[in-house]
Scaffold this motif. Structure first.
Motif, PDB file in Angstrom:
ATOM      1  N   SER A 136     -23.584  54.565 -19.450  1.00 20.17           N
ATOM      2  CA  SER A 136     -24.955  54.154 -19.120  1.00 20.17           C
ATOM      3  C   SER A 136     -24.986  52.716 -18.614  1.00 20.17           C
ATOM      4  CB  SER A 136     -25.849  54.310 -20.351  1.00 20.17           C
ATOM      5  OG  SER A 136     -25.364  53.483 -21.395  1.00 20.17           O
ATOM      6  N   ALA A 189     -27.986  57.539  -6.559  1.00 19.38           N
ATOM      7  CA  ALA A 189     -28.092  58.982  -6.290  1.00 19.38           C
ATOM      8  C   ALA A 189     -26.900  59.727  -6.891  1.00 19.38           C
ATOM      9  CB  ALA A 189     -28.169  59.224  -4.791  1.00 19.38           C
ATOM     10  N   ARG A 198     -25.266  58.929  -9.544  1.00 13.69           N
ATOM     11  CA  ARG A 198     -25.445  58.987 -10.993  1.00 13.69           C
ATOM     12  C   ARG A 198     -26.393  60.127 -11.384  1.00 13.69           C
ATOM     13  NH1 ARG A 198     -26.184  53.737 -14.336  1.00 13.69           N
ATOM     14  NH2 ARG A 198     -24.100  54.254 -15.042  1.00 13.69           N
ATOM     15  N   GLN A 199     -27.399  60.381 -10.606  1.00 14.49           N
ATOM     16  CA  GLN A 199     -28.375  61.436 -10.932  1.00 14.49           C
ATOM     17  C   GLN A 199     -27.772  62.796 -10.660  1.00 14.49           C
ATOM     18  OE1 GLN A 199     -31.843  60.455  -8.685  1.00 14.49           O
ATOM     19  NE2 GLN A 199     -32.458  58.884 -10.137  1.00 14.49           N
TER      20      GLN A 199
END
Length: 68
Positions: free
Chosen positions: A33, A65, A67-68
């Motif tokens: 994170s 993007a 990471r999502q």
């Protein structure tokens, strides 16, 4: 030395280092994170815009993007 390495391995030392750092960035984006700025800094990039541009060139999307 770079020419010898490129002849035998197909890439220069700087290309190898960049590829390694981008793989690490992708791994950190997927499994931690940490903020993108923190990942950028940990991998030795002092300029976020440059990191973003290199990442997009490699993966076809921004770090956010990815990471999502």
């Amino acid at each position: 030395m770079n020419r010898v390495i490129k002849k035998h391995f197909g890439y220069t030392l700087s290309e190898y280092a960049r590829n390694f750092r981008m793989q690490e960035a992708a791994k950190l984006l997927s499994h931690t994170s940490l903020s993108i700025s923190e990942i950028c800094s940990r991998l030795g990039y002092s300029n976020y815009s440059f990191f973003n541009r290199i990442f997009q060139r490699r993966y076809g999307m921004s770090p956010g993007a990815y990471r999502q």
